[in-house]
Design a protein around this motif. Structure first.
Motif, PDB file in Angstrom:
ATOM      1  N   GLU A 134      69.839 120.399  66.305  1.00 46.67           N
ATOM      2  CA  GLU A 134      69.258 120.241  67.636  1.00 46.67           C
ATOM      3  C   GLU A 134      69.359 121.549  68.426  1.00 46.67           C
ATOM      4  OE1 GLU A 134      69.895 117.406  71.565  1.00 46.67           O
ATOM      5  OE2 GLU A 134      71.614 118.041  70.368  1.00 46.67           O
ATOM      6  N   THR A 135      70.534 122.164  68.409  1.00 41.89           N
ATOM      7  CA  THR A 135      70.738 123.396  69.175  1.00 41.89           C
ATOM      8  C   THR A 135      69.853 124.522  68.652  1.00 41.89           C
ATOM      9  OG1 THR A 135      73.027 122.743  69.619  1.00 41.89           O
ATOM     10  CG2 THR A 135      72.462 125.045  69.983  1.00 41.89           C
ATOM     11  N   ALA A 136      69.773 124.644  67.338  1.00 40.58           N
ATOM     12  CA  ALA A 136      68.911 125.680  66.748  1.00 40.58           C
ATOM     13  C   ALA A 136      67.453 125.424  67.114  1.00 40.58           C
ATOM     14  CB  ALA A 136      69.089 125.702  65.232  1.00 40.58           C
ATOM     15  N   ALA A 137      67.048 124.162  67.082  1.00 37.84           N
ATOM     16  CA  ALA A 137      65.665 123.822  67.422  1.00 37.84           C
ATOM     17  C   ALA A 137      65.351 124.186  68.869  1.00 37.84           C
ATOM     18  CB  ALA A 137      65.420 122.332  67.186  1.00 37.84           C
ATOM     19  N   GLU A 138      66.280 123.894  69.766  1.00 37.71           N
ATOM     20  CA  GLU A 138      66.044 124.183  71.175  1.00 37.71           C
ATOM     21  C   GLU A 138      65.993 125.682  71.435  1.00 37.71           C
ATOM     22  OE1 GLU A 138      68.962 121.885  73.271  1.00 37.71           O
ATOM     23  OE2 GLU A 138      67.831 120.026  73.018  1.00 37.71           O
ATOM     24  N   ALA A 139      66.666 126.466  70.596  1.00 40.57           N
ATOM     25  CA  ALA A 139      66.590 127.922  70.725  1.00 40.57           C
ATOM     26  C   ALA A 139      65.182 128.432  70.441  1.00 40.57           C
ATOM     27  CB  ALA A 139      67.588 128.589  69.779  1.00 40.57           C
ATOM     28  N   PHE A 140      64.395 127.656  69.688  1.00 36.54           N
ATOM     29  CA  PHE A 140      63.005 128.014  69.400  1.00 36.54           C
ATOM     30  C   PHE A 140      62.027 127.350  70.374  1.00 36.54           C
ATOM     31  CE2 PHE A 140      64.831 129.052  65.220  1.00 36.54           C
ATOM     32  CZ  PHE A 140      64.168 130.237  64.938  1.00 36.54           C
ATOM     33  N   GLY A 141      62.562 126.715  71.416  1.00 39.70           N
ATOM     34  CA  GLY A 141      61.688 126.087  72.397  1.00 39.70           C
ATOM     35  C   GLY A 141      61.285 124.679  72.057  1.00 39.70           C
ATOM     36  N   LEU A 175      62.129 116.046  66.204  1.00 43.95           N
ATOM     37  CA  LEU A 175      61.954 117.374  66.798  1.00 43.95           C
ATOM     38  C   LEU A 175      60.476 117.658  67.036  1.00 43.95           C
ATOM     39  CD1 LEU A 175      64.316 119.553  64.546  1.00 43.95           C
ATOM     40  CD2 LEU A 175      64.845 118.585  66.790  1.00 43.95           C
ATOM     41  N   GLY A 176      60.196 118.426  68.069  1.00 45.05           N
ATOM     42  CA  GLY A 176      58.834 118.853  68.338  1.00 45.05           C
ATOM     43  C   GLY A 176      58.784 119.639  69.631  1.00 45.05           C
ATOM     44  N   TYR A 177      57.641 120.223  69.899  1.00 41.72           N
ATOM     45  CA  TYR A 177      57.457 120.908  71.177  1.00 41.72           C
ATOM     46  C   TYR A 177      57.277 119.857  72.269  1.00 41.72           C
ATOM     47  CZ  TYR A 177      56.964 125.226  68.550  1.00 41.72           C
ATOM     48  OH  TYR A 177      57.212 126.303  67.724  1.00 41.72           O
ATOM     49  N   PRO A 178      58.015 119.957  73.360  1.00 40.14           N
ATOM     50  CA  PRO A 178      57.952 118.917  74.389  1.00 40.14           C
ATOM     51  C   PRO A 178      56.579 118.825  75.047  1.00 40.14           C
ATOM     52  CG  PRO A 178      59.889 120.330  74.684  1.00 40.14           C
ATOM     53  CD  PRO A 178      59.000 121.004  73.689  1.00 40.14           C
ATOM     54  N   ALA A 179      56.094 117.589  75.208  1.00 40.12           N
ATOM     55  CA  ALA A 179      54.896 117.359  76.002  1.00 40.12           C
ATOM     56  C   ALA A 179      55.263 117.271  77.474  1.00 40.12           C
ATOM     57  CB  ALA A 179      54.197 116.077  75.560  1.00 40.12           C
ATOM     58  N   LYS A 180      56.498 116.882  77.728  1.00 37.27           N
ATOM     59  CA  LYS A 180      56.995 116.752  79.095  1.00 37.27           C
ATOM     60  C   LYS A 180      58.503 116.948  79.065  1.00 37.27           C
ATOM     61  CE  LYS A 180      57.181 113.509  82.994  1.00 37.27           C
ATOM     62  NZ  LYS A 180      56.825 112.149  83.462  1.00 37.27           N
TER      63      LYS A 180
END
Length: 265
Positions: A134-141, A175-180
């Protein structure tokens, strides 16, 4: 001075800490695929997670099949999960290590790798791997949603993923790019989670409900903005409602753990 030290000069908070302090659960993802090199970097980061006894007693199933995704979303009670660009189920995995032991002449029925202690170690390893992912994913936005609700129907998850004995589902992760991006959810006051040397005596806080009254207000205000038609009244009332519900009895979790070959004793 190292390059990393130079990069941190003048910054109040290191980037990783900022990511952790701003963590939010994302349940709605943009219709945008995650780049393969990003996925690989995230997974490589998770593989470096600390692991008890150096057993690396966890593994992951990537959920790609649309029907399997839909069924997991149904089990978890979140239809949007099926549309997460990347969906994982993290597992305690002693099957791999038991195969190794058996090939080297150890009777698997007597192997301590099936013990409750080793199970809990593997469970903790899997949780740590989820957090690292999760943390690594959030580092990529990217955004993430952690799914403890895979335990709503463990036998069905086992069936869906063809899990062999001594493998058990721990958490799902979408995981994914947030829509909101929702606002930051309030957390309990730090003094009721961090203690010095010993756990505090109850006499120091005669009424926990009174002590958390401001937090109750913060929680209510947060959910009133998020869901004005049905806001949560507060943290303490939520805890009381959960304490008297039958929800915790529905999963038969310990029976499911034993059904997968672990000894819970």
């Amino acid at each position: 001075m190292s390059e990393s030290s130079s990069a941190n000069e003048g910054r109040t908070t290191p980037e990783t800490v900022e990511i952790l302090q701003q963590r939010r659960t994302i349940r709605k993802f943009a219709d945008k695929p995650i780049e393969p090199n990003v996925v690989d970097a995230i997974e490589q980061a998770a593989r470096q997670t600390a692991t008890s006894e150096s057993l690396s007693a966890w593994s992951v199933v990537r959920i790609k099949d649309p029907e399997t995704r839909a069924e997991i979303a149904r089990i978890c009670g979140h239809a949007r999960i099926a549309r997460a660009p990347l969906l994982y189920v993290f597992l305690v995995d002693q099957h791999r290590n038991l195969r190794i032991a058996q090939e080297l002449g150890v009777d698997p029925d007597g192997a301590s790798l099936r013990s409750s202690n080793i199970f809990l170690q593997g469970y903790a390893d899997a949780v740590l791997a989820v957090h690292a992912t999760e943390t690594a994913a959030e580092a990529f936005g990217l955004g993430a949603v952690i799914l403890g609700s895979v335990h709503n129907d463990v036998p069905r998850i086992v069936e869906l993923l063809h899990l062999p004995s001594n493998v058990f589902p721990v958490l799902g992760l979408g995981l994914g790019y947030p829509a909101k991006v929702p606002e930051l959810k309030p957390r309990p006051p730090k003094e009721y989670q961090y203690f010095d040397d010993v756990y505090p005596d109850d006499a120091q806080t005669p009424s926990m409900v009174k002590a958390l009254s401001q937090y109750d207000e913060d929680v209510h205000d947060y959910y009133e903005r998020r869901n004005p038609d049905n806001p949560l009244q507060g943290f303490t009332s939520y805890v009381a409602a959960l304490a008297q519900s039958k929800l915790v009895e529905q999963g038969h979790i310990f029976q499911s753990i034993e059904d997968q070959g672990f000894r819970i004793d």
